[in-house]
Design a protein around this motif. Sequence first.
Motif, short mmCIF file in Angstrom:
data_model
loop_
_atom_site.label_atom_id
_atom_site.label_comp_id
_atom_site.label_asym_id
_atom_site.label_seq_id
_atom_site.Cartn_x
_atom_site.Cartn_y
_atom_site.Cartn_z
N VAL A 1 0.84 -1.20 0.00
CA VAL A 1 0.00 0.00 0.00
C VAL A 1 0.87 1.25 0.00
O VAL A 1 0.61 2.21 -0.73
CB VAL A 1 -0.96 -0.02 1.22
CG1 VAL A 1 -1.62 1.34 1.40
CG2 VAL A 1 -2.02 -1.09 1.04
N ALA A 2 1.91 1.26 0.81
CA ALA A 2 2.80 2.41 0.87
C ALA A 2 3.49 2.64 -0.48
O ALA A 2 3.58 3.78 -0.96
CB ALA A 2 3.83 2.23 1.97
N TYR B 1 0.97 3.95 -2.96
CA TYR B 1 0.64 5.35 -2.67
C TYR B 1 1.72 6.28 -3.19
O TYR B 1 1.44 7.29 -3.84
CB TYR B 1 0.46 5.54 -1.16
CG TYR B 1 0.21 6.97 -0.77
CD1 TYR B 1 -1.05 7.55 -0.96
CD2 TYR B 1 1.22 7.75 -0.23
CE1 TYR B 1 -1.29 8.86 -0.62
CE2 TYR B 1 0.99 9.07 0.12
CZ TYR B 1 -0.26 9.62 -0.07
OH TYR B 1 -0.49 10.92 0.26
N GLY C 1 1.67 6.23 -7.02
CA GLY C 1 0.44 6.85 -7.51
C GLY C 1 0.45 8.35 -7.35
O GLY C 1 0.01 9.08 -8.24
N THR C 2 0.94 8.83 -6.22
CA THR C 2 0.97 10.28 -6.03
C THR C 2 1.98 10.94 -6.95
O THR C 2 1.74 12.04 -7.44
CB THR C 2 1.31 10.64 -4.57
OG1 THR C 2 2.52 10.01 -4.19
CG2 THR C 2 0.20 10.23 -3.64
#
Length: 100
Positions: free
Chosen positions: A11-12, A15, A18-19
Motif C-alpha cells: 500500500v505504501a 501510494y 500513484g501520487t
Amino acid sequence: MRYRLTFIAGVALGYVLGTRAGRERYEQLKKSVRQFAENPAVRNAAESAAHSGRDIAGKAYHSVSDKVGDKVPASVADRVRSLRDRSSQNGEDDWGTTNT
C-alpha cells in the motif's frame, strides 16, 4: 503478521508511485490550461463574451426596472432607483468599466 507487513508495504509503495504519477499528470494539465488561456484567440473571445454579457445585462436591468418599478414595494423601488442613478451618474459600473 508477515502478510500484514507485506500488505502495508504494498500500500505504501502504491501510494508513493500513484501520487508521483498523479502529480506529474496534474502539472501536465496545468501547463496545457495555461497555454490555452494565453492563446490570443481565446482571450479575445472571452473578452468579447464578457463585454456583450455586460451590455445585455445592463439593457435587461433597465427594461425590467422600468416595467416592474411601479409594481413593487416602495422600499425596493427606491433601491432600484438609487442603483440606476448611481450607475448613470459616474459612468462606471462596479467592475470598473464604462457604461456605453
